[in-house]
Design a protein around this motif. Structure first.
Motif, PDB file in Angstrom:
ATOM      1  N   GLN A   5      53.480  50.721  33.968  1.00 31.19           N
ATOM      2  CA  GLN A   5      53.367  50.011  35.139  1.00 31.19           C
ATOM      3  C   GLN A   5      51.759  49.716  35.454  1.00 31.19           C
ATOM      4  N   ILE A   6      51.455  48.313  35.916  1.00 30.12           N
ATOM      5  CA  ILE A   6      50.252  48.076  36.280  1.00 30.12           C
ATOM      6  C   ILE A   6      50.001  48.030  37.733  1.00 30.12           C
ATOM      7  N   VAL A   7      48.948  48.702  38.120  1.00 28.57           N
ATOM      8  CA  VAL A   7      48.955  49.076  39.595  1.00 28.57           C
ATOM      9  C   VAL A   7      47.538  48.340  40.054  1.00 28.57           C
ATOM     10  N   ASP A   8      46.777  48.066  39.212  1.00 26.30           N
ATOM     11  CA  ASP A   8      45.209  47.382  39.701  1.00 26.30           C
ATOM     12  C   ASP A   8      44.901  46.251  38.730  1.00 26.30           C
ATOM     13  N   VAL A   9      44.822  45.270  39.021  1.00 29.43           N
ATOM     14  CA  VAL A   9      44.412  44.108  38.187  1.00 29.43           C
ATOM     15  C   VAL A   9      43.109  43.526  39.062  1.00 29.43           C
ATOM     16  N   HIS A  10      42.120  43.111  38.226  1.00 26.26           N
ATOM     17  CA  HIS A  10      40.897  42.350  38.813  1.00 26.26           C
ATOM     18  C   HIS A  10      41.181  40.851  37.674  1.00 26.26           C
ATOM     19  N   TYR A  11      40.471  39.891  38.646  1.00 25.40           N
ATOM     20  CA  TYR A  11      40.367  38.370  38.044  1.00 25.40           C
ATOM     21  C   TYR A  11      39.052  38.048  38.036  1.00 25.40           C
ATOM     22  N   PRO A  12      38.181  38.458  37.101  1.00 27.85           N
ATOM     23  CA  PRO A  12      36.750  37.966  36.954  1.00 27.85           C
ATOM     24  C   PRO A  12      36.699  36.643  36.747  1.00 27.85           C
ATOM     25  N   LYS A  13      37.895  35.915  35.894  1.00 26.65           N
ATOM     26  CA  LYS A  13      37.654  34.423  35.974  1.00 26.65           C
ATOM     27  C   LYS A  13      39.312  34.142  36.276  1.00 26.65           C
ATOM     28  N   ARG A  14      39.182  32.622  36.675  1.00 29.05           N
ATOM     29  CA  ARG A  14      40.454  32.134  37.041  1.00 29.05           C
ATOM     30  C   ARG A  14      41.513  32.438  35.813  1.00 29.05           C
ATOM     31  N   SER A  15      40.922  32.231  34.571  1.00 30.87           N
ATOM     32  CA  SER A  15      41.848  32.163  33.212  1.00 30.87           C
ATOM     33  C   SER A  15      41.944  33.343  32.806  1.00 30.87           C
ATOM     34  N   ALA A  16      41.452  34.625  33.335  1.00 22.33           N
ATOM     35  CA  ALA A  16      41.326  35.984  32.688  1.00 22.33           C
ATOM     36  C   ALA A  16      41.800  36.987  33.869  1.00 22.33           C
ATOM     37  N   ALA A  17      42.477  37.880  33.465  1.00 21.62           N
ATOM     38  CA  ALA A  17      42.815  39.124  34.167  1.00 21.62           C
ATOM     39  C   ALA A  17      42.596  40.323  33.585  1.00 21.62           C
ATOM     40  N   VAL A  18      41.995  41.147  34.166  1.00 18.47           N
ATOM     41  CA  VAL A  18      41.578  42.729  33.550  1.00 18.47           C
ATOM     42  C   VAL A  18      42.387  43.669  34.129  1.00 18.47           C
ATOM     43  N   ILE A  19      43.093  44.576  33.461  1.00 19.68           N
ATOM     44  CA  ILE A  19      43.821  45.615  33.992  1.00 19.68           C
ATOM     45  C   ILE A  19      42.798  46.621  34.330  1.00 19.68           C
ATOM     46  N   LYS A  20      42.825  47.361  35.374  1.00 22.41           N
ATOM     47  CA  LYS A  20      41.885  48.301  35.880  1.00 22.41           C
ATOM     48  C   LYS A  20      42.687  49.748  35.693  1.00 22.41           C
TER      49      LYS A  20
END
Length: 204
Positions: free
Chosen positions: A64-79
């Protein structure tokens, strides 16, 4: 990225845990624990699949993913994410037209196998598989002695119910030997558990 187990405890990667050990000897001991049986079974299943013997896979652990950052519009980083409690067993597949479903567990104990290694929902799942005439079993490893056994779910359920009724919280080594099939480690495949499954199919 931070992962959490269902109980809220943080997941720490094996190499990170090893770095926290005090001595090199402890690091070596730790690296040989935990994943050995799983790795051997995965290698065995790959062999079965490559040689058209059986199709058996390890079930993915739900996250279960609870925190996602989007440093770029084309990329997502699961925190931050949590490992969900698995609702069934480790492996399932098909062999000789039969549905297989099994759990793989290890213990360092030499004289007994703790039932705390299992969960109520896993026992219930195996009961459901048996009701549908599937083959359900566990592969248990005594890592300190290098012994591996297959126990049919029927026997595991009996030991589980004994515990629930106030009996011992483990299966003695003698009980394991009397109710299970011993498997030897080989080269290819590493853990040829289908030899035992053949016997289970024949007596069904």
């Amino acid at each position: 990225m931070v992962f959490h187990y269902p109980n809220g405890k943080k997941f720490v990667a094996v190499n990170q845990r090893q770095n926290n050990q005090v001595t090199a000897k402890q690091q070596i001991n730790y690296s040989n624990r935990g994943m050995t049986l799983e790795e051997d079974l995965n290698e065995t299943n790959e062999y079965y699949l490559a040689h058209n013997i059986a199709v058996v896979h390890k079930k993915p652990t739900p996250v279960q993913i609870v925190d996602v950052h989007y440093p770029k519009r084309s990329a997502a980083v699961i925190k931050e994410a949590y490992f969900k409690q698995a609702s069934t067993t480790d492996y399932n597949g098909v062999y000789r037209g039969k549905y297989l479903d099994f759990e793989a567990k290890e213990t360092k104990n030499k004289t007994s196998f703790p039932l705390q290694n299992f969960h109520e929902h896993q026992i219930q799942h195996m009961e459901q598989v048996l009701r549908q005439q599937g083959l359900a079993f566990i592969i248990m490893s005594f890592s300190s002695t290098g012994e591996i056994f297959i126990m049919e779910a029927l026997h595991l359920i009996q030991f589980w119910n004994r515990m629930k009724n106030g009996g011992r919280k483990s299966i003695t080594k003698k009980e394991v030997e009397l109710t299970s099939y011993k498997i030897s480690i080989g080269f290819q495949p590493r853990i040829d558990y289908l030899k035992v499954v053949d016997q289970l199919i024949e007596k069904a």
